[in-house]
Design a protein around this motif. Structure first.
Motif, PDB file in Angstrom:
ATOM      1  N   UNK A 233      36.006 -42.294  16.927  1.00 35.83           N
ATOM      2  CA  UNK A 233      36.762 -41.116  17.327  1.00 35.83           C
ATOM      3  C   UNK A 233      35.344 -40.318  17.844  1.00 35.83           C
ATOM      4  N   UNK A 234      34.140 -40.334  17.274  1.00 41.14           N
ATOM      5  CA  UNK A 234      33.120 -39.600  17.951  1.00 41.14           C
ATOM      6  C   UNK A 234      32.717 -40.029  19.035  1.00 41.14           C
ATOM      7  N   UNK A 235      32.731 -41.314  19.559  1.00 42.05           N
ATOM      8  CA  UNK A 235      32.343 -41.861  20.940  1.00 42.05           C
ATOM      9  C   UNK A 235      33.357 -41.317  21.866  1.00 42.05           C
ATOM     10  N   UNK A 236      34.756 -41.295  21.352  1.00 45.21           N
ATOM     11  CA  UNK A 236      35.636 -41.197  22.489  1.00 45.21           C
ATOM     12  C   UNK A 236      35.604 -39.368  22.608  1.00 45.21           C
ATOM     13  N   UNK A 237      35.116 -38.837  21.817  1.00 45.53           N
ATOM     14  CA  UNK A 237      34.945 -37.373  21.721  1.00 45.53           C
ATOM     15  C   UNK A 237      33.756 -37.156  22.658  1.00 45.53           C
ATOM     16  N   UNK A 238      32.750 -38.022  22.586  1.00 47.57           N
ATOM     17  CA  UNK A 238      31.547 -37.863  23.457  1.00 47.57           C
ATOM     18  C   UNK A 238      31.908 -37.842  24.946  1.00 47.57           C
ATOM     19  N   UNK A 239      32.580 -38.955  25.142  1.00 46.74           N
ATOM     20  CA  UNK A 239      33.200 -39.257  26.681  1.00 46.74           C
ATOM     21  C   UNK A 239      34.181 -38.202  26.948  1.00 46.74           C
ATOM     22  N   UNK A 240      34.916 -37.536  26.276  1.00 45.96           N
ATOM     23  CA  UNK A 240      35.807 -36.400  26.562  1.00 45.96           C
ATOM     24  C   UNK A 240      34.882 -35.213  27.074  1.00 45.96           C
ATOM     25  N   UNK A 241      33.885 -35.025  25.966  1.00 45.68           N
ATOM     26  CA  UNK A 241      33.146 -33.765  26.303  1.00 45.68           C
ATOM     27  C   UNK A 241      32.201 -33.888  27.463  1.00 45.68           C
ATOM     28  N   UNK A 242      31.610 -35.106  27.866  1.00 50.91           N
ATOM     29  CA  UNK A 242      31.095 -35.245  29.069  1.00 50.91           C
ATOM     30  C   UNK A 242      31.971 -35.093  30.444  1.00 50.91           C
ATOM     31  N   UNK A 243      33.260 -35.667  30.291  1.00 49.92           N
ATOM     32  CA  UNK A 243      34.146 -35.447  31.367  1.00 49.92           C
ATOM     33  C   UNK A 243      34.407 -33.944  31.502  1.00 49.92           C
ATOM     34  N   UNK A 244      34.524 -33.309  30.446  1.00 49.69           N
ATOM     35  CA  UNK A 244      35.028 -31.880  30.626  1.00 49.69           C
ATOM     36  C   UNK A 244      33.930 -31.106  31.234  1.00 49.69           C
ATOM     37  N   UNK A 245      32.491 -31.351  30.806  1.00 51.89           N
ATOM     38  CA  UNK A 245      31.492 -30.649  31.410  1.00 51.89           C
ATOM     39  C   UNK A 245      31.423 -30.928  32.780  1.00 51.89           C
ATOM     40  N   UNK A 246      31.578 -32.264  33.216  1.00 57.13           N
ATOM     41  CA  UNK A 246      31.534 -32.689  34.532  1.00 57.13           C
ATOM     42  C   UNK A 246      32.555 -31.860  35.334  1.00 57.13           C
ATOM     43  N   UNK A 247      33.803 -31.827  35.071  1.00 57.19           N
ATOM     44  CA  UNK A 247      34.592 -31.030  35.705  1.00 57.19           C
ATOM     45  C   UNK A 247      34.458 -29.608  35.746  1.00 57.19           C
ATOM     46  N   UNK A 248      33.789 -29.073  34.687  1.00 56.96           N
ATOM     47  CA  UNK A 248      33.394 -27.365  34.630  1.00 56.96           C
ATOM     48  C   UNK A 248      32.265 -27.385  35.582  1.00 56.96           C
ATOM     49  N   UNK A 249      31.394 -28.278  35.567  1.00 62.53           N
ATOM     50  CA  UNK A 249      30.225 -28.239  36.725  1.00 62.53           C
ATOM     51  C   UNK A 249      30.583 -28.190  38.054  1.00 62.53           C
ATOM     52  N   UNK A 250      31.669 -29.032  38.377  1.00 58.94           N
ATOM     53  CA  UNK A 250      32.212 -29.054  39.873  1.00 58.94           C
ATOM     54  C   UNK A 250      32.908 -27.843  40.100  1.00 58.94           C
ATOM     55  N   UNK A 251      33.827 -27.432  39.263  1.00 58.11           N
ATOM     56  CA  UNK A 251      34.524 -26.106  39.635  1.00 58.11           C
ATOM     57  C   UNK A 251      33.491 -24.965  39.604  1.00 58.11           C
ATOM     58  N   UNK A 252      32.414 -24.970  38.902  1.00 55.58           N
ATOM     59  CA  UNK A 252      31.383 -23.983  39.028  1.00 55.58           C
ATOM     60  C   UNK A 252      30.978 -24.078  40.533  1.00 55.58           C
ATOM     61  N   UNK A 253      30.487 -25.108  40.818  1.00 57.34           N
ATOM     62  CA  UNK A 253      29.744 -25.366  42.022  1.00 57.34           C
ATOM     63  C   UNK A 253      30.651 -24.995  43.286  1.00 57.34           C
ATOM     64  N   UNK A 254      31.880 -25.179  43.126  1.00 51.14           N
ATOM     65  CA  UNK A 254      32.846 -25.123  44.280  1.00 51.14           C
ATOM     66  C   UNK A 254      33.029 -23.634  44.509  1.00 51.14           C
TER      67      UNK A 254
END
Length: 80
Positions: free
Chosen positions: A53-74
């Motif tokens: 569960x913690x490994x899946x949560x880590x992947x979800x968190x990194x994916x969410x942060x990447x989307x937030x970063x891309x949205x912020x840059x756009x």
């Protein structure tokens, strides 16, 4: 205190090696020191079910942060 300082000196070295050998897949941010620290604690602190569960949560968190970063840059590019 010395052990904590040693760990904080050790994590950036691991992070640099990880970035060089295994760049982040598309759609994920690169591993940061605090995320590496969380992943090191997993085998000792959590039973198998929670570890997955913690490994899946880590992947979800990194994916969410990447989307937030891309949205912020756009958004910043659109205002300039």
């Amino acid at each position: 205190m010395t052990l904590a300082m040693l760990a904080h000196a050790f994590l950036p070295g691991i992070r640099a090696d990880e970035h060089r050998e295994h760049p982040a897949p598309a759609g994920l941010i690169t591993l940061i020191c605090s995320e590496i620290q969380r992943l090191f604690v997993l085998p000792a602190a959590y039973p198998n079910g929670q570890r997955d569960h913690r490994l899946r949560w880590s992947l979800w968190r990194r994916r969410h942060q990447a989307r937030a970063r891309d949205c912020h840059y756009r958004r910043r590019e659109a205002t300039t």
